[in-house]
Design a protein around this motif. Structure first.
Motif, mmCIF file in Angstrom:
data_model
loop_
_atom_site.group_PDB
_atom_site.id
_atom_site.type_symbol
_atom_site.label_atom_id
_atom_site.label_comp_id
_atom_site.label_asym_id
_atom_site.label_seq_id
_atom_site.Cartn_x
_atom_site.Cartn_y
_atom_site.Cartn_z
ATOM 1 N N SER A 1 -3.599 -3.852 -2.040
ATOM 2 C CA SER A 1 -3.014 -2.536 -1.777
ATOM 3 C C SER A 1 -3.934 -1.611 -1.005
ATOM 4 C CB SER A 1 -2.598 -1.874 -3.101
ATOM 5 O OG SER A 1 -1.571 -2.632 -3.723
ATOM 6 N N VAL A 2 -5.092 -2.091 -0.568
ATOM 7 C CA VAL A 2 -5.933 -1.391 0.407
ATOM 8 C C VAL A 2 -6.428 -2.470 1.354
ATOM 9 C CG1 VAL A 2 -7.941 0.060 0.818
ATOM 10 C CG2 VAL A 2 -6.622 0.345 -1.288
ATOM 11 N N GLU B 1 0.830 -1.205 0.000
ATOM 12 C CA GLU B 1 0.000 0.000 0.000
ATOM 13 C C GLU B 1 0.865 1.256 0.000
ATOM 14 O OE1 GLU B 1 -4.106 1.571 2.122
ATOM 15 O OE2 GLU B 1 -3.230 -0.365 2.661
ATOM 16 N N LEU C 1 -8.505 4.905 -4.248
ATOM 17 C CA LEU C 1 -7.840 4.529 -3.003
ATOM 18 C C LEU C 1 -8.459 5.255 -1.817
ATOM 19 C CD1 LEU C 1 -4.111 4.555 -4.183
ATOM 20 C CD2 LEU C 1 -5.700 2.639 -4.078
#
Length: 673
Positions: free
Chosen positions: A517-518, A299, A478
């Protein structure tokens, strides 16, 4: 009939009766003579720009006027309300002391919060203009006027609070040096991660390792014919080549890219490549690359790729990080700590509720340190206070990430202190390093200059419109996913969110999930109060058993706990998790590789008690480990007491028959051993 400034003429009113009177919208009306004088000056271009008049005798007012001047640039003039200017406006001195005045080229005069919002609406900065226009909305403006009046009446107290929260800085905070320092430190973190993984990659993922990547990808190819579907499920560069040599070369490439980011060589390209390469390992790594710091590194890498300056040697970069980019990093800080704190409170674990968690933590940590051994013997009151401090640091302090600069600095030092204490008492790989690196975004350039010898670089240039659009397009999903991750922790949000919003969020999360990535974060929500440890033994006759020694996990009671971080021995770590439940699949593979005598797997251990040939059978024994007290350690020299609990895995041996190369050998129970 007297002409007014910004309002309609009022019939039946004389000049004397209207001097200094106020109409709708706080419009100040002067006498006819003064109005004509002002309008004459306007016609000659004296007020070609809006003019803000403020109390020049008030340091608090001067400081905020300077801050607003930075926001509006040369589109608005700011001047102290001296005697001749007040006379020109027909404004009493008391009015000037009570609220600032705004005179616009049209002749309109406003004061207080309305004057402030109307001045800021002329700013060249889009975000400032939008916020100012929102402030002029009905209801919002009335509320702002009330707050303004309270602050104006208590100006001295407000000045003290202002200095404490914001300091004496009048120029809004810059973050180019913050970005520069963050990217250099992130490069160092990636270097640690790839160097640590490179020492273990063949034993973990090679053809004779515990979780062969080539075997897994071959299975995926057989089960899924669509290459696109395979890539979406497992986004990894190792689809092209999953050989042992490719796995090792990938770590070498990661080290080179990390050095490039560390030395500011093509930082945007370096950060993007590091993210893609580390994702390639995490996507195929299963439990050995599923730690929270692995996905946190992904992340951070993705956000770094979006905010890093372009070019091969960009220095500080030409433009400032956008406010949205800075906010995303601070949101990640908040999610990391608040998620951990909230998970502790919601878990129902008695040790956190009764403030006894730290009485068990040091003894049951996966890989404790020598400092952790001493911390375990601290007084009980201090242990309870430490537990309370952890909960406070993880549930209250994270909100300061969105506060003024002094509160953010307090949060930075508080959370950095927490990470230092964790690093001293336990081995958590590079987690403490990366958490400290992420916390840099709680600071600003001025704060960094106070502790680092940083020089002023070239002035920042306005960001091109296309770069702003690309950045917003990249970070907006994001932001939505990060906010959703926080809200999802509250049951009320799940029940009451609109159905369409839920459907959109579910789709967006499904698309982003393979990128890892989140992510949700929540370390040690349940505190273990016992420490079972697995000892692996081998034998040739079923009577005499020899123990395989691990490099870092608890084993020999006389061996002190070691400091190994930021390196993460992933097998030693997973042995701690395996002891808490039934044998996982990778552990059975570990026993099979020991029977096979795999040099790659044996390289993960401290020693091989069967150097000539593999043993005929292996087994796993479970012990309960407890730290000795100070008196016992002085008397015996041992750091651990252990008590046999029983067999974890009964004796196993290799099954007869052919053994395909690159595949795990079949095992059988060894009866009578």
């Amino acid at each position: 009939m007297t002409p007014g400034w910004g309002g309609r003429p009022r019939p039946g009113c004389s000049a004397a009766s209207t001097a200094g009177a106020r109409g709708p919208g706080d419009v100040v009306r002067g006498t006819a003579q003064r109005s004509r004088m002002m309008m004459a000056r306007i016609s000659r271009g004296v007020l070609a720009r809006p003019l803000v008049l403020f109390d020049g005798d008030c340091a608090f007012c001067r400081r905020w006027a300077a801050r607003w001047r930075w926001r509006t640039g040369d589109r608005v003039r700011y001047r102290p309300g001296s005697g001749w200017r007040r006379w020109l406006l027909g404004s009493p001195k008391a009015d000037m002391r009570r609220a600032l005045q705004l005179v616009e080229p049209s002749g309109r005069v406003s004061q207080g919060a309305e004057a402030l919002f109307r001045a800021l609406a002329a700013s060249p900065r889009r975000g400032t203009r939008v916020a100012a226009r929102l402030g002029l909305l009905p209801g919002v403006l009335q509320l702002a006027q009330g707050v303004y009046a309270v602050v104006a009446r208590h100006r001295r107290q407000a000045a003290g609070v202002d200095r404490w929260l914001f300091g004496r800085a009048v120029v809004p905070h810059e973050y180019r040096w913050v970005r520069w320092v963050f990217l250099r430190l992130l490069g160092g973190t990636f270097l640690i991660a790839f160097t640590s993984l490179g020492r273990q990659v063949r034993g973990l993922y090679g053809t004779r390792g515990l979780r062969p990547v080539a075997e897994r990808l071959a299975t995926e190819r057989r089960e899924e014919a669509s290459a696109l579907a395979r890539w979406r499920r497992i986004p990894s560069l190792f689809w092209w080549d999953a050989s042992d040599a490719a796995l090792v070369r990938g770590c070498w490439a990661g080290q080179v890219l990390s050095l490039a980011l560390l030395f500011n060589v093509a930082p945007r390209l370096s950060a993007s490549s590091l993210w893609a390469l580390y994702l390639s390992y995490v996507a195929v790594g299963r439990e050995f690359l599923s730690f929270q710091w692995d996905v946190l590194l992904l992340e951070m890498g993705l956000l770094a790729a979006l905010t890093a300056p372009g070019g091969s040697r960009p220095g500080l970069g030409r433009d400032e990080p956008s406010a949205l980019e800075v906010f995303l990093f601070r949101l990640l800080v908040f999610r990391l700590y608040f998620g951990s704190g909230l998970s502790k409170l919601k878990s129902g674990d008695r040790t956190w509720r009764e403030l006894t968690a730290c009485e068990h933590y040091y003894e049951t940590a996966p890989l404790p340190t020598r400092v952790g051994w001493y911390a375990h013997h601290l007084p009980r009151r201090l242990q309870r206070a430490s537990t309370g401090a952890v909960l406070w640091l993880e549930t209250v302090v994270p909100f300061l990430a969105f506060g003024p600069r002094r509160l953010r600095q307090f949060a930075f030092w508080s959370l950095s202190g927490l990470q230092a204490a964790i690093a001293a008492t336990g081995n958590y790989g590079f987690f403490n390093v990366q958490a400290g690196v992420l916390g840099v975004w709680l600071l600003d350039d001025a704060a960094l200059r106070r502790v680092l010898p940083l020089k002023d670089g070239p002035a920042a240039q306005p960001r091109p419109w296309w770069r702003t659009g690309v950045s917003a397009l990249g970070v907006s999903p994001l932001l939505v996913l990060g906010a959703s991750e926080v809200l999802r922790r509250f049951e009320g949000w799940q029940r009451h969110r609109p159905e369409r919003v839920g459907a959109v969020m579910t789709w967006l999360e499904s698309q982003a999930r393979p990128l890892r990535s989140v992510n949700p974060y929540g370390l040690f929500s349940m505190m273990t109060v016992q420490r079972p440890e697995i000892l692996v033994e081998g034998s040739d006759d079923g009577e005499q058993w020899k123990e395989y020694s691990f490099r870092y996990k608890a084993g020999d009671p006389a061996r002190p706990p070691r400091q190994v971080a930021p390196h993460q021995p992933r097998l030693d770590w997973q042995m701690w998790f395996a002891a808490l439940g039934s044998p996982p699949g990778w552990f059975v593979a570990f026993l099979a590789r020991l029977l096979e005598g795999s040099p790659e797997v044996l390289g993960l251990l401290a020693g091989n008690p069967f150097p000539d040939r593999p043993p005929r059978m292996v087994r796993a024994v479970l012990y309960d480990y407890r730290m000795t007290d100070v008196a016992e350690r002085r008397r015996t020299g041992i750091w651990w007491r252990r008590e046999l609990l029983g067999l974890y895995v009964p004796p196993l041996s290799l099954a007869p028959g052919p053994r395909p190369r690159g595949r795990l050998p079949a095992l059988q129970w060894q009866a009578g051993a």
